[in-house]
Design a protein around this motif. Structure first.
Motif, PDB file in Angstrom:
ATOM      1  N   VAL A   1      77.779 -23.865  56.100  1.00 20.52           N
ATOM      2  CA  VAL A   1      77.064 -22.713  56.659  1.00 20.52           C
ATOM      3  C   VAL A   1      75.719 -22.530  55.959  1.00 20.52           C
ATOM      4  O   VAL A   1      74.699 -22.279  56.609  1.00 20.52           O
ATOM      5  N   ARG A   2      75.700 -22.670  54.635  1.00 17.73           N
ATOM      6  CA  ARG A   2      74.421 -22.539  53.912  1.00 17.73           C
ATOM      7  C   ARG A   2      73.412 -23.571  54.399  1.00 17.73           C
ATOM      8  O   ARG A   2      72.224 -23.277  54.557  1.00 17.73           O
ATOM      9  N   GLU A   3      73.891 -24.795  54.624  1.00 19.38           N
ATOM     10  CA  GLU A   3      72.989 -25.845  55.085  1.00 19.38           C
ATOM     11  C   GLU A   3      72.404 -25.535  56.464  1.00 19.38           C
ATOM     12  O   GLU A   3      71.194 -25.651  56.678  1.00 19.38           O
ATOM     13  N   TRP A   4      73.264 -25.126  57.406  1.00 19.82           N
ATOM     14  CA  TRP A   4      72.777 -24.899  58.764  1.00 19.82           C
ATOM     15  C   TRP A   4      71.953 -23.621  58.869  1.00 19.82           C
ATOM     16  O   TRP A   4      71.040 -23.532  59.697  1.00 19.82           O
ATOM     17  N   LEU A   5      72.233 -22.653  58.012  1.00 18.19           N
ATOM     18  CA  LEU A   5      71.377 -21.467  57.957  1.00 18.19           C
ATOM     19  C   LEU A   5      69.993 -21.842  57.442  1.00 18.19           C
ATOM     20  O   LEU A   5      68.975 -21.305  57.897  1.00 18.19           O
ATOM     21  N   ALA A   6      69.947 -22.777  56.496  1.00 15.16           N
ATOM     22  CA  ALA A   6      68.657 -23.248  55.995  1.00 15.16           C
ATOM     23  C   ALA A   6      67.861 -23.932  57.099  1.00 15.16           C
ATOM     24  O   ALA A   6      66.646 -23.734  57.237  1.00 15.16           O
ATOM     25  N   VAL A   7      68.536 -24.734  57.906  1.00 14.94           N
ATOM     26  CA  VAL A   7      67.859 -25.397  59.035  1.00 14.94           C
ATOM     27  C   VAL A   7      67.346 -24.362  60.031  1.00 14.94           C
ATOM     28  O   VAL A   7      66.211 -24.447  60.510  1.00 14.94           O
ATOM     29  N   LEU A   8      68.177 -23.363  60.347  1.00 11.73           N
ATOM     30  CA  LEU A   8      67.751 -22.305  61.275  1.00 11.73           C
ATOM     31  C   LEU A   8      66.554 -21.533  60.722  1.00 11.73           C
ATOM     32  O   LEU A   8      65.630 -21.180  61.464  1.00 11.73           O
ATOM     33  N   ALA A   9      66.588 -21.253  59.422  1.00 12.80           N
ATOM     34  CA  ALA A   9      65.472 -20.531  58.805  1.00 12.80           C
ATOM     35  C   ALA A   9      64.182 -21.335  58.918  1.00 12.80           C
ATOM     36  O   ALA A   9      63.110 -20.795  59.211  1.00 12.80           O
ATOM     37  N   ARG A  10      64.281 -22.639  58.675  1.00 17.52           N
ATOM     38  CA  ARG A  10      63.105 -23.491  58.782  1.00 17.52           C
ATOM     39  C   ARG A  10      62.596 -23.534  60.223  1.00 17.52           C
ATOM     40  O   ARG A  10      61.386 -23.483  60.467  1.00 17.52           O
ATOM     41  N   CYS A  11      63.510 -23.610  61.173  1.00 18.54           N
ATOM     42  CA  CYS A  11      63.115 -23.575  62.591  1.00 18.54           C
ATOM     43  C   CYS A  11      62.344 -22.293  62.898  1.00 18.54           C
ATOM     44  O   CYS A  11      61.278 -22.331  63.535  1.00 18.54           O
ATOM     45  N   PHE A  12      62.890 -21.181  62.451  1.00 16.80           N
ATOM     46  CA  PHE A  12      62.262 -19.890  62.747  1.00 16.80           C
ATOM     47  C   PHE A  12      60.889 -19.801  62.083  1.00 16.80           C
ATOM     48  O   PHE A  12      59.934 -19.276  62.665  1.00 16.80           O
ATOM     49  N   GLN A  13      60.796 -20.318  60.883  1.00 14.05           N
ATOM     50  CA  GLN A  13      59.521 -20.313  60.162  1.00 14.05           C
ATOM     51  C   GLN A  13      58.467 -21.121  60.913  1.00 14.05           C
ATOM     52  O   GLN A  13      57.313 -20.680  61.083  1.00 14.05           O
ATOM     53  N   LEU A  14      58.829 -22.299  61.381  1.00 14.82           N
ATOM     54  CA  LEU A  14      57.884 -23.148  62.110  1.00 14.82           C
ATOM     55  C   LEU A  14      57.537 -22.556  63.471  1.00 14.82           C
ATOM     56  O   LEU A  14      56.401 -22.687  63.946  1.00 14.82           O
ATOM     57  N   GLN A  15      58.501 -21.889  64.113  1.00 14.41           N
ATOM     58  CA  GLN A  15      58.213 -21.236  65.391  1.00 14.41           C
ATOM     59  C   GLN A  15      57.216 -20.100  65.203  1.00 14.41           C
ATOM     60  O   GLN A  15      56.328 -19.895  66.050  1.00 14.41           O
TER      61      GLN A  15
ATOM     62  N   ASP B   1      58.429 -11.150  72.972  1.00 14.13           N
ATOM     63  CA  ASP B   1      59.697 -11.197  73.709  1.00 14.13           C
ATOM     64  C   ASP B   1      60.463 -12.486  73.407  1.00 14.13           C
ATOM     65  O   ASP B   1      61.691 -12.471  73.240  1.00 14.13           O
ATOM     66  N   ALA B   2      59.737 -13.599  73.338  1.00 15.35           N
ATOM     67  CA  ALA B   2      60.381 -14.885  73.059  1.00 15.35           C
ATOM     68  C   ALA B   2      60.988 -14.897  71.663  1.00 15.35           C
ATOM     69  O   ALA B   2      62.087 -15.429  71.447  1.00 15.35           O
ATOM     70  N   ARG B   3      60.272 -14.305  70.727  1.00 12.38           N
ATOM     71  CA  ARG B   3      60.773 -14.230  69.342  1.00 12.38           C
ATOM     72  C   ARG B   3      62.049 -13.402  69.290  1.00 12.38           C
ATOM     73  O   ARG B   3      63.009 -13.741  68.587  1.00 12.38           O
ATOM     74  N   GLN B   4      62.073 -12.294  70.023  1.00 11.25           N
ATOM     75  CA  GLN B   4      63.257 -11.440  70.047  1.00 11.25           C
ATOM     76  C   GLN B   4      64.440 -12.177  70.675  1.00 11.25           C
ATOM     77  O   GLN B   4      65.583 -12.028  70.218  1.00 11.25           O
ATOM     78  N   ASP B   5      64.176 -12.961  71.704  1.00 10.78           N
ATOM     79  CA  ASP B   5      65.237 -13.751  72.330  1.00 10.78           C
ATOM     80  C   ASP B   5      65.841 -14.733  71.324  1.00 10.78           C
ATOM     81  O   ASP B   5      67.066 -14.923  71.278  1.00 10.78           O
ATOM     82  N   ARG B   6      65.003 -15.373  70.528  1.00  3.35           N
ATOM     83  CA  ARG B   6      65.508 -16.315  69.516  1.00  3.35           C
ATOM     84  C   ARG B   6      66.371 -15.585  68.494  1.00  3.35           C
ATOM     85  O   ARG B   6      67.431 -16.074  68.090  1.00  3.35           O
ATOM     86  N   LEU B   7      65.909 -14.418  68.072  1.00  2.00           N
ATOM     87  CA  LEU B   7      66.680 -13.635  67.112  1.00  2.00           C
ATOM     88  C   LEU B   7      68.051 -13.264  67.671  1.00  2.00           C
ATOM     89  O   LEU B   7      69.064 -13.304  66.953  1.00  2.00           O
ATOM     90  N   GLU B   8      68.077 -12.899  68.935  1.00  2.00           N
ATOM     91  CA  GLU B   8      69.342 -12.496  69.559  1.00  2.00           C
ATOM     92  C   GLU B   8      70.314 -13.671  69.657  1.00  2.00           C
ATOM     93  O   GLU B   8      71.520 -13.507  69.443  1.00  2.00           O
ATOM     94  N   ARG B   9      69.791 -14.855  69.970  1.00  2.00           N
ATOM     95  CA  ARG B   9      70.664 -16.031  70.039  1.00  2.00           C
ATOM     96  C   ARG B   9      71.228 -16.363  68.663  1.00  2.00           C
ATOM     97  O   ARG B   9      72.416 -16.687  68.519  1.00  2.00           O
ATOM     98  N   ILE B  10      70.381 -16.284  67.662  1.00  2.00           N
ATOM     99  CA  ILE B  10      70.828 -16.560  66.292  1.00  2.00           C
ATOM    100  C   ILE B  10      71.842 -15.512  65.845  1.00  2.00           C
ATOM    101  O   ILE B  10      72.866 -15.838  65.224  1.00  2.00           O
ATOM    102  N   THR B  11      71.570 -14.254  66.167  1.00  2.00           N
ATOM    103  CA  THR B  11      72.478 -13.172  65.780  1.00  2.00           C
ATOM    104  C   THR B  11      73.847 -13.354  66.421  1.00  2.00           C
ATOM    105  O   THR B  11      74.884 -13.191  65.764  1.00  2.00           O
ATOM    106  N   LEU B  12      73.862 -13.696  67.708  1.00  2.00           N
ATOM    107  CA  LEU B  12      75.122 -13.874  68.417  1.00  2.00           C
ATOM    108  C   LEU B  12      75.975 -14.955  67.773  1.00  2.00           C
ATOM    109  O   LEU B  12      77.177 -14.771  67.543  1.00  2.00           O
TER     110      LEU B  12
END
Length: 411
Positions: free
Chosen positions: A240-254, A282-293
């Motif tokens: 989980v720590r690893e994949w959260l790190a990948v998601l964080a990097r994705c969000f940072q680059l987005q 709006d697109a940023r909020q959509d990404r946050l919602e998908r990650i949150t879910l």
């Protein structure tokens, strides 16, 4: 005009614009931490002509600071009654304070100055505010990645998936373009051409990472044997720590791509800036919602596993507490990750149920059944005594004494 402060809020941040001295006085009076807004970049949004030239001269003389809106800072500016536009979604207003005093800013009841009435400048200010907010978020993610053991590049290199492998190169190109932007103050066509295909790669990587978290949640749900559940929960801790790190990097680059996009639109089509800013939000909020879910589904599954483990601690004195500990560590990792992305979440840790407490509760329930439950009580007492001997001498002695007091010699 002296002592006037112009305020613009987009819901995420507050722009404080005016004479540098007045801006500082206002921020001090409200106790607000701020950073430079980069107001000089608004000049490219002004255009040409006598009216806009006057607006441009006002921009040059003014100072702009950006305040991140938290629950506390939002309350501090609520009293000024900013007016929200249904068209732009921005709240604006002008406040004025007595000359030479720190406190006492009041709302000015008159038409605001040209900065807030000029649509181009207002749209430009809102675009820059969005950029500053995203850059702050990017910095917080950088700090987050530095605090965890796993390095995101190492995680990406370990994967065979093509999209993940391309993420490293995409990240380097985006960082290079951001560095050039800082020196040039704009994003031209050549710079944009280097990164315009990056969003596809980032999106593919984000989807892959979310699927990995979903797979972990499903794997936890399928396990029924407590030993297998403990092993899977332990495995989930590092995964989980690893994949959260990948998601964080994705969000940072987005966010970095969005910053570059806004600069490109400001430079090429400033009249479209407001609509583009709104779309990116709006697109940023959509990404946050998908990650949150996805992450909340994982936490819910881990919490359910912890509850199940606590319910079975009597017969699984070693595996059950291990499941609870792993569940709590995963929940803590997700909670920290949410905080860095600005996702509100309530962290609730599960408490390990002591084996002795579980045994005592089981015996108490049997005793409450009365004389008709004596035979059942003896069976529970015997099983408890046998299990106690396999745990520790201390627990065995404690429960054996309690069982003998309750059940005698069993005859």
């Amino acid at each position: 005009m002296d002592n006037e402060i112009q305020l613009i809020s987009d819901g995420d941040g507050l722009a404080v614009i005016g004479n540098p001295t007045d801006v500082d006085r206002f921020l001090v009076s409200e106790g607000l931490a701020s950073q430079d807004l980069g107001l000089e970049r608004l000049k490219s949004a002004v255009g040409t002509g006598a009216v806009v030239a006057q607006a441009g001269s006002e921009i040059a003389a003014d100072s702009g600071r950006w305040v991140k809106l938290t629950r506390e800072s939002a309350q501090s500016v609520e009293k000024y009654g900013l007016r929200k536009s249904s068209k732009t979604g921005l709240s604006t207003g002008v406040v004025k304070g007595p000359k030479g005093q720190i406190r006492g800013f009041i709302e000015v009841v008159k038409a605001p100055r040209s900065l807030l009435t000029n649509p181009a400048i207002l749209a430009g200010a809102a675009g820059i505010m969005a950029q500053v907010a995203m850059q702050q978020s990017m910095a917080e993610i950088t700090d987050y990645l530095a605090t965890i053991d796993e390095k995101v590049d190492d995680v990406l290199r370990a994967q065979k998936d093509t999209a993940l492998a391309r993420m490293i190169g995409v990240g380097l190109v985006i960082e290079e373009t951001m560095s050039i932007r800082e020196k040039r103050g704009r994003v031209d066509e050549i710079m944009w051409s280097k990164v315009q295909t990056a969003p596809t790669t980032i999106a593919e990587t984000q989807v892959y990472a979310l699927r990995q978290l979903d797979a972990l949640a499903e794997k936890m749900e399928r396990k029924t044997d407590m030993g297998d559940l403990a092993a899977t929960a332990k495995e989930a801790e590092s995964a989980v720590r690893e994949w959260l790190a990948v998601l964080a990097r994705c969000f940072q680059l987005q966010d970095a791509i969005a910053v570059l996009e806004l600069d490109r639109v400001l430079d090429a089509s400033p009249e479209e800036l407001d609509g583009h800013r709104s779309g990116l939000k709006d697109a940023r909020q959509d990404r946050l919602e998908r990650i949150t879910l996805s992450t909340e589904r994982l936490v819910a599954r881990m919490n359910a596993a912890a509850d199940s483990a606590n319910a079975k601690v009597l017969l699984n004195p070693a595996a059950s507490p291990a499941v609870v500990r792993s569940s709590n560590r995963v929940s803590a990792s997700v909670h920290d990750f949410h905080g860095r992305l600005g996702i509100e979440s309530g962290r609730q840790s599960s408490e390990e149920r002591r084996w002795t407490d579980a045994a005592a509760e089981a015996m108490d329930k049997v005793l409450e059944a009365g004389e008709e439950g004596v035979d059942a009580a003896w069976r529970v007492g015997s099983e408890t005594l046998d299990l106690a001997g396999s745990v520790t001498d201390k627990l065995s002695s404690e429960l054996a004494g309690r069982a003998r007091r309750w059940f005698g010699d069993g005859k």
